[in-house]
Enzyme design. Sequence first.
Site, mmCIF file in Angstrom:
data_model
loop_
_atom_site.group_PDB
_atom_site.id
_atom_site.type_symbol
_atom_site.label_atom_id
_atom_site.label_comp_id
_atom_site.label_asym_id
_atom_site.label_seq_id
_atom_site.Cartn_x
_atom_site.Cartn_y
_atom_site.Cartn_z
ATOM 1 N N GLU A 49 -11.523 17.734 -7.116
ATOM 2 C CA GLU A 49 -11.596 17.725 -5.524
ATOM 3 C C GLU A 49 -11.665 16.626 -4.800
ATOM 4 O OE1 GLU A 49 -14.706 19.502 -2.372
ATOM 5 O OE2 GLU A 49 -15.619 19.197 -4.937
ATOM 6 N N ASP A 53 -8.435 16.205 -2.198
ATOM 7 C CA ASP A 53 -8.482 15.416 -0.511
ATOM 8 C C ASP A 53 -7.802 14.604 0.270
ATOM 9 O OD1 ASP A 53 -10.467 15.511 1.958
ATOM 10 O OD2 ASP A 53 -10.547 13.479 1.272
ATOM 11 N N GLU A 124 -8.520 22.417 -2.791
ATOM 12 C CA GLU A 124 -8.673 20.893 -3.236
ATOM 13 C C GLU A 124 -8.186 20.433 -4.262
ATOM 14 O OE1 GLU A 124 -9.829 18.079 0.671
ATOM 15 O OE2 GLU A 124 -11.529 19.281 -0.277
#
Length: 244
Positions: A49, A53, A124
């Site tokens: 994640e 991002d 994500e």
Amino acid sequence: MDSTRQHNLLLLMRVIGLHEFNYPEILNLVDQALTHISADRNKNFERLEFIGDAVLRLAATEFIDRHYPNISVGSCSSLRAQLVSDRWLAQMGDRLKLDSLLILGTKALGDSAARARLRTDATEALIGAIYAGSKSNLEPIHRWLTPYWQQTTVEVLEAPHHFHGKTILQEWSQAQGLGLPNYITDEQSSHHGDPERFHSEVRVGKRLRAEGLGRSRKEAEQNAASAAVQVIQDRDVTDAASPK
């Protein structure tokens, strides 16, 4: 990974158009991207994640630069904010039906109100997994996300007040000499993910008032501002149509 899990993950990869990624390394990364820390403290989506991002922001920046080279830098920033927003990610996760693929521990399973947040994080992480599995190549991300980004961009450019209501309302109020809009926002429930958790009322002097609801204070205020901008636009249309 059992055969059923492997089959479902391969189907997911086909849905997002990444047919070439059928080898064990990428499947293991996708499996990790859909595993919550409550289910496995050692192999979960947190690190992917984090990667996703950064990858998402860079890929969205490249998308705007490739397809919309003539819009202003300020408009680029505003558009990118929508293309990488939590709401957009949650919608993408919903399209992919990630909820049915998430591996959750007992505590996370019992928190139904947090599903939108989990879906956002997993989407994500999936982006991070594809980037890592393709040896830091952004092109698979572009092939997957570009059609959805194009759709969102059209929506943003055609009705910017739905996405940038606070900015538009502030510019209008200052141009009218009315100062800054005043927001009064209250929490109506304590359930995370509740679309009506927050209620916001915005006032501009004595001339304008509107309301909005949202999952967060920011979303409720944005929705209230968008409603206020719609009121302004409706008034302008009415005034233009009225006989002089």
